[in-house]
Design a protein around this motif. Structure first.
Motif, short mmCIF file in Angstrom:
data_model
loop_
_atom_site.label_atom_id
_atom_site.label_comp_id
_atom_site.label_asym_id
_atom_site.label_seq_id
_atom_site.Cartn_x
_atom_site.Cartn_y
_atom_site.Cartn_z
N ILE A 75 -23.67 24.58 65.07
CA ILE A 75 -22.59 24.49 63.51
C ILE A 75 -22.64 26.09 62.97
CG2 ILE A 75 -22.11 23.81 61.50
CD1 ILE A 75 -23.75 21.04 62.35
N SER A 76 -23.73 26.97 62.87
CA SER A 76 -24.04 27.66 62.10
C SER A 76 -22.23 29.10 63.14
CB SER A 76 -24.47 28.45 61.70
OG SER A 76 -25.90 28.57 62.74
N THR A 77 -22.94 29.08 64.56
CA THR A 77 -22.48 29.82 65.60
C THR A 77 -20.81 29.64 65.57
OG1 THR A 77 -24.22 30.30 66.47
CG2 THR A 77 -22.32 30.46 67.51
N PHE A 78 -21.01 28.55 65.36
CA PHE A 78 -18.81 27.66 65.09
C PHE A 78 -18.54 28.44 64.71
CE2 PHE A 78 -16.07 24.40 65.52
CZ PHE A 78 -15.16 24.14 66.24
N ASN A 79 -18.95 28.13 63.56
CA ASN A 79 -17.92 28.09 61.43
C ASN A 79 -17.97 30.21 61.70
OD1 ASN A 79 -18.10 26.24 60.94
ND2 ASN A 79 -19.87 25.82 59.48
N SER A 80 -18.69 30.54 61.83
CA SER A 80 -18.91 31.96 62.02
C SER A 80 -17.96 32.69 63.30
CB SER A 80 -19.83 33.05 62.19
OG SER A 80 -21.01 32.78 63.58
N ALA A 83 -11.33 30.53 64.82
CA ALA A 83 -10.68 29.59 65.24
C ALA A 83 -10.40 29.42 66.83
CB ALA A 83 -10.82 28.58 64.58
#
Length: 126
Positions: A75-80, A83
């Motif tokens: 989740i933290s990698t996806f948000n950083s 998009a």
């Protein structure tokens, strides 16, 4: 790195040449994503060598904890990351690392169940 040169072409017009070198620093990605998930998967793999019936609860607890930890890293990698509509290689890496503990838990549960049935005498062919 930026390099620029200015000169005059044969027709007498000034020419400005700018060379841009764009680089991405992969060190934070490796240190914050790949190294922890690799180490967690290694620890996850080590649970395969505990095949005693009494360690099943510990194996499930370790694998569930690893899965939650990898999920929070995902989740933290996806948000950083920026998009995008397509699947990136980091997404595939994280999804495989999330699925692996489920496979380990399933295999240990199946082995425990088969051992239990074999002790009862239900499986004489194994």
């Amino acid at each position: 790195m930026v390099n620029s040169t200015s000169q005059i072409d044969p027709d007498g017009y000034p020419v400005l040449t700018v060379t841009l070198m764009l680089r991405r620093n992969f060190t934070p990605l490796v240190l914050n994503t790949f190294l922890p998930t690799f180490l967690l998967t290694f620890i996850n793999q080590l649970t395969n060598y505990f095949s005693d019936y009494g360690t099943l609860e510990g194996i499930i607890a370790v694998n569930a904890t690893i899965m939650m930890t990898i999920g929070s890293i995902f989740i933290s990698t996806f948000n950083s990351l920026p998009a995008s509509t397509y699947i990136k290689m980091i997404d595939i890496w994280m999804i495989v690392n999330l699925i692996y503990p489920v496979i380990i838990i399933s295999c240990h549960t199946l082995m425990c169940q088969l051992t239990r049935q074999n002790k009862k005498g239900l499986l004489s062919s194994f």
